[in-house]
Enzyme design. Structure first.
Site, PDB file in Angstrom:
ATOM      1  N   SER A  40      25.802   2.033  18.399  1.00  0.00           N
ATOM      2  CA  SER A  40      26.368   2.588  17.165  1.00  0.00           C
ATOM      3  C   SER A  40      25.559   3.840  16.848  1.00  0.00           C
ATOM      4  O   SER A  40      24.458   4.021  17.379  1.00  0.00           O
ATOM      5  CB  SER A  40      26.189   1.551  16.045  1.00  0.00           C
ATOM      6  N   TYR A  90      21.572  -5.044  11.267  1.00  0.00           N
ATOM      7  CA  TYR A  90      22.461  -4.300  12.177  1.00  0.00           C
ATOM      8  C   TYR A  90      21.716  -3.128  12.830  1.00  0.00           C
ATOM      9  O   TYR A  90      21.807  -2.914  14.041  1.00  0.00           O
ATOM     10  CB  TYR A  90      23.663  -3.795  11.376  1.00  0.00           C
TER      11      TYR A  90
END
Ligand code: NAD
Length: 297
Positions: A179, A192
């Site tokens: 990401s 995350y």
């Protein structure tokens, strides 16, 4: 967009013959070469894509099938995985299996089942993931562990199970879904961001360990892509930050992009195809950011 060739590399006429010769030697992933245009193909290669019943993984499975690959759609949601396989391919090209990527026994059994169905595993797309947002002082430890288990244990376990087949055949491509949060941090996303940074470390290590077996490893780092994972975050972030959902989209999600646009699942699928079909191991140990300029390396 999906009807157009996947990757177009424009070449001057004088080097087309040289390129053709190289592609003939390359063999398996050879594409159509015409007027200097190369279309990337997977020519029967077998890809295991985790979390492919939905969102980005689903788009990658679809793109791989369009490029003549064979796909194992592995997902926690067995019914949706089976449905996706039926919808995207036929029995010879796509199979849907249940797999909880954080469960070692399920991963090993699923990978062996996939290899039995299609003969081997050539490509792993470690994509399954979730998002949980909280300020750190309220972050339940159980949620931290759950998120890390799916992203990091999942990447580790699927890699370990798949390289067994890749090393045996001396070829493989490992593709991890990172990401922008593999390179950046945002408030509320401690688990995350930690997990996505960890993926980079695993991929870089696998690029080094895999090299002698002709196995490469790369990470795709999307910006915000409108999938169920992101849809769920919009009201959650609005509540945590005390702002409207519209402001979450405009300011939090797309605020730093160059054009205020979401990345599309098809954009990520094209990059995943490039990484799977790339003809040499020159492209290994890298992370490719696809984010409308949100993060530039
Ligand atoms: P999604 O929610 O649409 O799909 C995720 C899939 O993973 C679902 O089908 C779900 O059933 C599956 N899954 C969840 N837990 C699992 C488990 N334990 N085992 C197997 N499958 C499981 O999400 P998405 O947006 O397509 O996200 C896919 C990946 O892309 C994730 O790793 C995510 O972190 C990453 N990513 C997404 C975005 C985005 O903006 N959507 C941006 C950057 C990175």
């Amino acid at each position: 967009m999906t009807d157009t060739p996947s990757l177009l590399l424009y070449r001057p006429a004088w080097c087309i013959e040289k390129r053709r010769t190289a592609l003939r030697a390359w063999g398996d992933c050879v594409g159509t070469v015409s007027l200097g245009v190369i279309i990337m193909r997977l020519s029967g290669k077998v890809a295991l894509v985790t979390g492919a019943a939905s969102g980005i993984g689903h788009a990658i499975a679809k793109r791989y099938l369009e490029a003549d690959g064979r796909v194992v759609i592995a997902d926690l949601d067995a019914a949706k995985a089976a449905q996706a396989a039926k919808e995207l391919g036929d029995k010879k090209s796509a199979v849907g299996i249940r797999m909880d990527v954080s469960n070692e026994a399920e991963v090993n059994a699923g990978v062996d089942q996939a290899a039995a169905a299609f003969g081997t595993i050539d490509i792993l797309v470690s994509n399954a993931g979730i998002q949980i947002v909280h300020p750190i002082e309220e972050f339940p430890f159980a949620d931290w562990k759950k998120l890390l288990a799916i992203h990091l244990d999942g990447a580790f376990l699927t890699t370990k199970a798949c390289v067994k087949y890749m090393y045996k055949q001396n070829w493989g491509a490992l593709i991890y879904m990172g990401s922008v949060h593999s390179h950046e941090a945002s408030p509320l996303k401690s688990a995350y961001v930690a997990a996505k940074h960890g993926i980079l470390g695993l991929a870089r290590t696998m690029a080094k360990e895999g090299a002698k077996h002709n196995v490469r490893a790369n990470v795709i780092c999307p910006g915000f892509v409108m999938t169920p994972l992101v849809q769920k975050q919009i009201p959650e972030q609005a509540k945590e930050l005390g702002i409207t959902e519209e402001r979450v989209i405009k300011e939090v999600m797309l605020g730093d992009t160059v054009d205020k646009e979401f990345t599309m699942v098809e954009d990520i699928a094209e990059v995943a195809l490039t990484l799977a079909a790339f003809k040499t191991n020159a492209l290994t140990g890298e992370s490719i950011i696809v984010s409308h300029g949100w993060h530039m390396n």
